[in-house]
Design a protein around this motif. Sequence first.
Motif, PDB file in Angstrom:
ATOM      1  N   PHE A 163       0.940  -1.263  -0.076  1.00 55.31           N
ATOM      2  CA  PHE A 163      -0.034  -0.185  -0.005  1.00 55.31           C
ATOM      3  C   PHE A 163       0.837   1.163   0.075  1.00 55.31           C
ATOM      4  O   PHE A 163       0.481   2.464   0.062  1.00 55.31           O
ATOM      5  CB  PHE A 163      -1.049   0.027   1.242  1.00 55.31           C
ATOM      6  N   LEU A 164       2.217   1.233  -0.225  1.00 54.27           N
ATOM      7  CA  LEU A 164       3.123   2.284  -0.126  1.00 54.27           C
ATOM      8  C   LEU A 164       2.533   3.311  -1.018  1.00 54.27           C
ATOM      9  O   LEU A 164       2.259   2.806  -2.386  1.00 54.27           O
ATOM     10  CB  LEU A 164       4.403   1.952  -0.322  1.00 54.27           C
ATOM     11  N   ALA A 165       2.853   4.525  -0.792  1.00 56.23           N
ATOM     12  CA  ALA A 165       2.720   5.615  -1.849  1.00 56.23           C
ATOM     13  C   ALA A 165       4.111   6.137  -2.390  1.00 56.23           C
ATOM     14  O   ALA A 165       4.798   6.232  -1.368  1.00 56.23           O
ATOM     15  CB  ALA A 165       1.618   6.587  -1.602  1.00 56.23           C
ATOM     16  N   GLU A 166       4.045   6.371  -3.621  1.00 61.41           N
ATOM     17  CA  GLU A 166       5.466   6.990  -3.962  1.00 61.41           C
ATOM     18  C   GLU A 166       5.712   8.522  -3.413  1.00 61.41           C
ATOM     19  O   GLU A 166       4.523   9.094  -3.321  1.00 61.41           O
ATOM     20  CB  GLU A 166       5.663   6.844  -5.442  1.00 61.41           C
ATOM     21  N   GLY A 167       6.655   8.482  -2.868  1.00 64.61           N
ATOM     22  CA  GLY A 167       7.351   9.934  -2.225  1.00 64.61           C
ATOM     23  C   GLY A 167       7.226   9.985  -1.000  1.00 64.61           C
ATOM     24  O   GLY A 167       8.011  10.655  -0.145  1.00 64.61           O
ATOM     25  N   THR A 168       6.427   8.804  -0.591  1.00 62.20           N
ATOM     26  CA  THR A 168       6.372   8.506   1.180  1.00 62.20           C
ATOM     27  C   THR A 168       6.537   7.265   1.294  1.00 62.20           C
ATOM     28  O   THR A 168       6.112   6.689   2.252  1.00 62.20           O
ATOM     29  CB  THR A 168       5.109   9.033   1.585  1.00 62.20           C
ATOM     30  N   ALA A 169       7.094   6.386   0.350  1.00 60.71           N
ATOM     31  CA  ALA A 169       7.279   5.188   0.492  1.00 60.71           C
ATOM     32  C   ALA A 169       8.036   4.664   1.688  1.00 60.71           C
ATOM     33  O   ALA A 169       7.653   3.758   2.387  1.00 60.71           O
ATOM     34  CB  ALA A 169       8.184   4.425  -0.683  1.00 60.71           C
ATOM     35  N   ALA A 224      -9.167  -0.652  -2.413  1.00 61.49           N
ATOM     36  CA  ALA A 224      -8.407   0.432  -1.893  1.00 61.49           C
ATOM     37  C   ALA A 224      -7.886   1.503  -2.906  1.00 61.49           C
ATOM     38  O   ALA A 224      -8.310   2.811  -2.772  1.00 61.49           O
ATOM     39  CB  ALA A 224      -7.292   0.189  -0.923  1.00 61.49           C
ATOM     40  N   ASN A 225      -7.392   1.074  -4.010  1.00 61.73           N
ATOM     41  CA  ASN A 225      -6.888   2.127  -4.882  1.00 61.73           C
ATOM     42  C   ASN A 225      -8.191   2.727  -5.692  1.00 61.73           C
ATOM     43  O   ASN A 225      -8.259   3.793  -6.050  1.00 61.73           O
ATOM     44  CB  ASN A 225      -5.962   1.444  -5.865  1.00 61.73           C
ATOM     45  N   CYS A 277      -0.578   2.714 -10.511  1.00 64.67           N
ATOM     46  CA  CYS A 277      -1.461   2.041 -10.161  1.00 64.67           C
ATOM     47  C   CYS A 277      -2.987   2.412 -10.157  1.00 64.67           C
ATOM     48  O   CYS A 277      -4.064   1.548 -10.634  1.00 64.67           O
ATOM     49  CB  CYS A 277      -1.348   1.961  -8.438  1.00 64.67           C
ATOM     50  N   PHE A 278      -3.489   3.600 -10.015  1.00 65.76           N
ATOM     51  CA  PHE A 278      -4.951   3.873 -10.199  1.00 65.76           C
ATOM     52  C   PHE A 278      -5.581   3.708 -11.171  1.00 65.76           C
ATOM     53  O   PHE A 278      -6.715   2.831 -11.221  1.00 65.76           O
ATOM     54  CB  PHE A 278      -5.120   5.300  -9.694  1.00 65.76           C
ATOM     55  N   GLN A 279      -5.076   3.979 -12.508  1.00 64.44           N
ATOM     56  CA  GLN A 279      -5.701   3.779 -13.538  1.00 64.44           C
ATOM     57  C   GLN A 279      -5.899   2.234 -13.877  1.00 64.44           C
ATOM     58  O   GLN A 279      -6.945   1.777 -14.317  1.00 64.44           O
ATOM     59  CB  GLN A 279      -5.098   4.541 -14.900  1.00 64.44           C
ATOM     60  N   LYS A 280      -4.629   1.620 -13.795  1.00 62.89           N
ATOM     61  CA  LYS A 280      -4.497   0.303 -13.959  1.00 62.89           C
ATOM     62  C   LYS A 280      -5.485  -0.887 -13.188  1.00 62.89           C
ATOM     63  O   LYS A 280      -6.020  -1.707 -13.700  1.00 62.89           O
ATOM     64  CB  LYS A 280      -3.117  -0.172 -13.747  1.00 62.89           C
TER      65      LYS A 280
END
Length: 463
Positions: A163-169, A224-225, A277-280
């Motif tokens: 569930f990591l988000a990039e930039g705050t991984a 979640a996404n 992630c989101f679109q995919k």
Amino acid sequence: MKITKICCIGAGYVGGPTMAVIAQKCPHIQVTVVDLNEQRIKDWNDPNTDNIPIYEPGLSEIVSEARGRNLFFSTEVEKAIDEAQVIFISVNTPTKTYGKGKGMAADLKYIELCARQIAKVAKQNKIVVEKSTLPVRTAEAIKSILDNTGNGVQFQILSNPEFLAEGTAVTDLLNPDRILIGGDTTPEGEEAINALVDVYANWVSKDKILTTNVWSSELSKLTANAFLAQRISSINAMSELCEKTGADVSEVAKAIGMDSRIGPKFLKASVGFGGSCFQKDILNLVYIAKSYGLNEVADYWEQVIIMNDHQKRRFSNKIVQTLYNTVADKKIAFLGWAFKKDTNDTRESAAIYVADDLINEQAKISVYDPKVSRNKMLSDLDYLETRSDEANSKALSIFDNAYEACKSAHAIAILTEWDEFTTYDWQKIYDSMHKPAFLFDGRNILDAKHLESIGFIYKAIGS
Ligand code: UDX
Ligand code: ADP
């Protein structure tokens, strides 16, 4: 079972940071990250950890600490598979560009290759962990390949979505909201789940480690996404209404976010969400729903993507309309190319699509992004195949500072919310531009009053 050796296939945005944190927090576990891409592995092994291939705040320090101690990056895929008790699969799962499910379903060819390789190499029982986001029931496919091609070795398949988000991984990995582990409800399945729980329990409290069956885990990640992306499309839909009615979308977001049932996060109107992630994941969800004949469910989620595409196009249209309906031969400066701040990742970044639209209108684009390389920007545009590579490199000029990129521009467009953009000497930038000077804030990060007092014609999303 006590885990002492982990292998991760795929040294990308998910595999790299996740394994670095596991290695840092579990010095007793040997973690080997393997990839087919030799250059990528070479970069992960660069003696200067500032040059590792993925930029994430705090990551290079962790790699410095663990690399060579219990964290290794290698191209020897088979050796690492053979030695490990647990194999994480963190390879890419792009949307299919061919055949059945084209443009929607996930392309599982890389996953299948991994499964076949594991089946070929494994001599002892192994736990195989799906880390990449995958369509529901992929674990079943992996299991079938492993069980039918392997040489009698027992495999347990776990789903452990990231569930990591990039930039705050790094902070997301160190302090996750939850860890989700799905596995079989058989005694062997439970043993595998517990073994992985014990790895995370080295730094995550047990009440945050959730265990479920495999399908629930796989579907939770997509859900979640989809929910997160839906919030952005919802606020972006309101942003268009705000622009027509004189409401301010930031004020609306604040007002609704104070309702504890809604909450304040993920309500920032923007030029559109990007990222891998989101679109995919939503397309995946749509594909699964359609394949079960759930057309209303599919249409409901597809609308999130339709709204996001609309928002990107609306932004480029607004630039053209405001600049007196023509941008031909005008210079438009882009501040930001990454899909969000604090990352060098550009996958599905709104900047790519906005640039493509404006180049179609014969604009000249000059770009500055603190972390994205020139080659990356050009290959992003080339990938769309709208025009020749040569035409793209003529239309796009890339600078290594914002002041140069904005010099003699007719307009500036903010495409990424990098913090440094708020610290600029905007008077100096204004003085260097064509007048009237326009500023389109696609991220709502700048101070409208200040910029208007300088003389900019300032337009933000949703106000
Ligand atoms: C996302 C999920 O957050 C993460 O849990 C999952 O593992 C992977 O996908 P990521 O794509 O790295 O993470 O970044 P995220 O912070 O979710 O941002 C996605 C996009 O939405 C970015 O383009 C961002 O700028 C945009 N966004 C985010 C908005 O436009 N408005 C918001 O309020 C929040
Ligand atoms: P993500 O964002 O999911 O981490 P990336 O594209 O950043 O995706 O990383 C995936 C990595 O997986 C790439 O570096 C790619 O080379 C690697 N990869 C894909 N298939 C295999 C394979 N069969 N064996 C080893 N590495 C692989």
